[in-house]
Scaffold this motif. Structure first.
Motif, PDB file in Angstrom:
ATOM      1  N   LEU A  57      -1.916  26.803  64.540  1.00  0.00           N
ATOM      2  CA  LEU A  57      -3.424  27.264  63.999  1.00  0.00           C
ATOM      3  C   LEU A  57      -3.888  27.767  62.732  1.00  0.00           C
ATOM      4  O   LEU A  57      -5.043  27.834  61.914  1.00  0.00           O
ATOM      5  CB  LEU A  57      -4.333  26.419  65.133  1.00  0.00           C
ATOM      6  CG  LEU A  57      -4.105  25.518  65.830  1.00  0.00           C
ATOM      7  CD1 LEU A  57      -3.026  25.317  66.750  1.00  0.00           C
ATOM      8  CD2 LEU A  57      -5.908  25.371  67.406  1.00  0.00           C
ATOM      9  N   VAL A  58      -2.876  28.860  62.392  1.00  0.00           N
ATOM     10  CA  VAL A  58      -3.862  30.039  61.966  1.00  0.00           C
ATOM     11  C   VAL A  58      -2.331  30.669  61.323  1.00  0.00           C
ATOM     12  O   VAL A  58      -1.459  30.484  61.789  1.00  0.00           O
ATOM     13  CB  VAL A  58      -4.376  31.093  62.779  1.00  0.00           C
ATOM     14  CG1 VAL A  58      -4.258  32.672  61.574  1.00  0.00           C
ATOM     15  CG2 VAL A  58      -5.857  30.906  63.089  1.00  0.00           C
ATOM     16  N   THR A  59      -2.664  30.716  59.884  1.00  0.00           N
ATOM     17  CA  THR A  59      -1.752  31.237  59.030  1.00  0.00           C
ATOM     18  C   THR A  59      -2.425  33.287  59.054  1.00  0.00           C
ATOM     19  O   THR A  59      -2.726  32.676  58.817  1.00  0.00           O
ATOM     20  CB  THR A  59      -0.900  30.729  57.975  1.00  0.00           C
ATOM     21  OG1 THR A  59      -2.445  30.987  57.254  1.00  0.00           O
ATOM     22  CG2 THR A  59      -0.557  29.676  57.817  1.00  0.00           C
ATOM     23  N   ARG A  60      -1.286  34.255  59.125  1.00  0.00           N
ATOM     24  CA  ARG A  60      -1.661  35.439  59.100  1.00  0.00           C
ATOM     25  C   ARG A  60      -0.455  35.448  57.246  1.00  0.00           C
ATOM     26  O   ARG A  60       0.680  35.743  57.315  1.00  0.00           O
ATOM     27  CB  ARG A  60      -1.078  35.967  59.913  1.00  0.00           C
ATOM     28  CG  ARG A  60      -1.232  37.529  59.631  1.00  0.00           C
ATOM     29  CD  ARG A  60      -0.636  38.550  61.155  1.00  0.00           C
ATOM     30  NE  ARG A  60      -0.508  39.628  61.185  1.00  0.00           N
ATOM     31  CZ  ARG A  60       0.508  40.663  60.486  1.00  0.00           C
ATOM     32  NH1 ARG A  60       1.766  40.386  60.315  1.00  0.00           N
ATOM     33  NH2 ARG A  60       0.021  42.197  60.586  1.00  0.00           N
ATOM     34  N   THR A  61      -1.569  36.002  56.692  1.00  0.00           N
ATOM     35  CA  THR A  61      -0.398  36.539  55.200  1.00  0.00           C
ATOM     36  C   THR A  61      -1.008  38.210  55.016  1.00  0.00           C
ATOM     37  O   THR A  61      -2.035  38.949  55.092  1.00  0.00           O
ATOM     38  CB  THR A  61      -1.636  35.677  54.551  1.00  0.00           C
ATOM     39  OG1 THR A  61      -1.754  34.247  54.450  1.00  0.00           O
ATOM     40  CG2 THR A  61      -0.856  36.091  52.875  1.00  0.00           C
ATOM     41  N   VAL A  62      -0.257  38.665  54.690  1.00  0.00           N
ATOM     42  CA  VAL A  62       0.116  40.670  54.211  1.00  0.00           C
ATOM     43  C   VAL A  62      -0.280  40.852  53.042  1.00  0.00           C
ATOM     44  O   VAL A  62       1.157  40.203  52.436  1.00  0.00           O
ATOM     45  CB  VAL A  62       1.116  41.123  54.964  1.00  0.00           C
ATOM     46  CG1 VAL A  62       1.621  42.146  54.747  1.00  0.00           C
ATOM     47  CG2 VAL A  62       1.214  40.695  56.519  1.00  0.00           C
ATOM     48  N   TYR A  63      -0.732  41.081  52.378  1.00  0.00           N
ATOM     49  CA  TYR A  63      -0.584  41.460  50.675  1.00  0.00           C
ATOM     50  C   TYR A  63      -0.009  43.395  50.338  1.00  0.00           C
ATOM     51  O   TYR A  63      -0.519  43.566  51.526  1.00  0.00           O
ATOM     52  CB  TYR A  63      -2.287  41.160  50.091  1.00  0.00           C
ATOM     53  CG  TYR A  63      -2.304  40.264  50.588  1.00  0.00           C
ATOM     54  CD1 TYR A  63      -2.106  39.091  49.238  1.00  0.00           C
ATOM     55  CD2 TYR A  63      -3.498  39.334  51.448  1.00  0.00           C
ATOM     56  CE1 TYR A  63      -2.719  37.729  49.753  1.00  0.00           C
ATOM     57  CE2 TYR A  63      -4.276  38.254  51.263  1.00  0.00           C
ATOM     58  CZ  TYR A  63      -2.977  37.326  50.430  1.00  0.00           C
ATOM     59  OH  TYR A  63      -3.919  35.853  50.781  1.00  0.00           O
ATOM     60  N   PRO A  64       0.717  42.730  50.333  1.00  0.00           N
ATOM     61  CA  PRO A  64       1.255  44.686  50.012  1.00  0.00           C
ATOM     62  C   PRO A  64       0.316  45.382  49.274  1.00  0.00           C
ATOM     63  O   PRO A  64       0.409  45.387  47.772  1.00  0.00           O
ATOM     64  CB  PRO A  64       2.822  44.336  49.005  1.00  0.00           C
ATOM     65  CG  PRO A  64       2.470  42.824  48.199  1.00  0.00           C
ATOM     66  CD  PRO A  64       1.593  42.239  49.284  1.00  0.00           C
ATOM     67  N   SER A  65      -0.726  46.002  49.955  1.00  0.00           N
ATOM     68  CA  SER A  65      -1.673  46.574  48.951  1.00  0.00           C
ATOM     69  C   SER A  65      -1.601  48.528  49.888  1.00  0.00           C
ATOM     70  O   SER A  65      -1.061  48.220  51.107  1.00  0.00           O
ATOM     71  CB  SER A  65      -3.324  45.884  49.077  1.00  0.00           C
ATOM     72  OG  SER A  65      -3.859  46.224  49.913  1.00  0.00           O
ATOM     73  N   VAL A  66      -2.498  49.090  49.344  1.00  0.00           N
ATOM     74  CA  VAL A  66      -2.725  50.309  50.002  1.00  0.00           C
ATOM     75  C   VAL A  66      -4.143  50.351  49.730  1.00  0.00           C
ATOM     76  O   VAL A  66      -4.425  50.661  49.199  1.00  0.00           O
ATOM     77  CB  VAL A  66      -1.635  51.358  49.828  1.00  0.00           C
ATOM     78  CG1 VAL A  66      -2.352  52.522  50.238  1.00  0.00           C
ATOM     79  CG2 VAL A  66      -0.287  51.653  49.473  1.00  0.00           C
TER      80      VAL A  66
END
Length: 120
Positions: A57-66
C-alpha cells in the motif's frame, strides 16, 4: 475463517487509517507523518509504515543525501483504499457525539447480570 481477516484487521487499524489519510495528498517524510498523526509513537508509526509497505500500500524511497531523506507514498493499491477509509473517518467525525452519549448512558446504567437469556 475468512482468508481476508488479517487484511481487514490491518486496514481497520486506527493508525493505518490515519497514516493512509495523511498520505492522500502526496509523499511525506517520517517526521511530517509523525506531526500529522498527533499521538502516534515513533515505534507505532514505524510498525504501521512497515506493514503498509509489506502489504503493497506504501512505497518507501530513500534518497542518497546527507542526512538520508526517506519518503513514504501511497501506491495505486494504497490509493484504492483511500475512498472507503475517508468515508469511515467522516462517519466517525459525524457520529462521535452520538457514540459518546451512548457510552455515557450505558456506563451510568445499572449493571446487568451476565446470565445468558433463556428461551421460554
Amino acid at each position: 475463517m475468512c482468508p481476508c481477516r488479517d487484511l481487514l484487521d490491518m486496514v481497520a487499524s486506527k493508525w493505518t487509517a490515519l497514516a493512509i489519510g495523511a498520505l492522500e495528498d502526496g509523499p511525506k517524510r517520517f517526521g511530517e507523518l509523525k506531526r500529522r498523526l498527533d499521538g502516534v509513537s515513533q515505534k507505532m508509526l514505524t510498525q504501521t509504515l512497515r506493514t503498509l509497505e509489506r502489504d503493497g500500500l506504501v512505497t518507501r524511497t530513500v534518497y542518497p543525501s546527507v542526512p538520508l531523506r526517506v519518503e513514504y507514498e501511497l501506491t495505486a493499491l494504497g490509493r484504492s483504499v483511500t475512498e472507503p477509509l475517508a468515508a469511515l473517518r467522516l462517519w466517525a467525525q459525524q457520529n462521535y457525539e452520538s457514540v459518546a452519549e451512548a457510552r455515557e448512558t450505558f456506563d451510568s446504567a445499572e449493571p446487568m447480570g451476565l446470565e445468558p437469556a433463556t428461551a421460554r
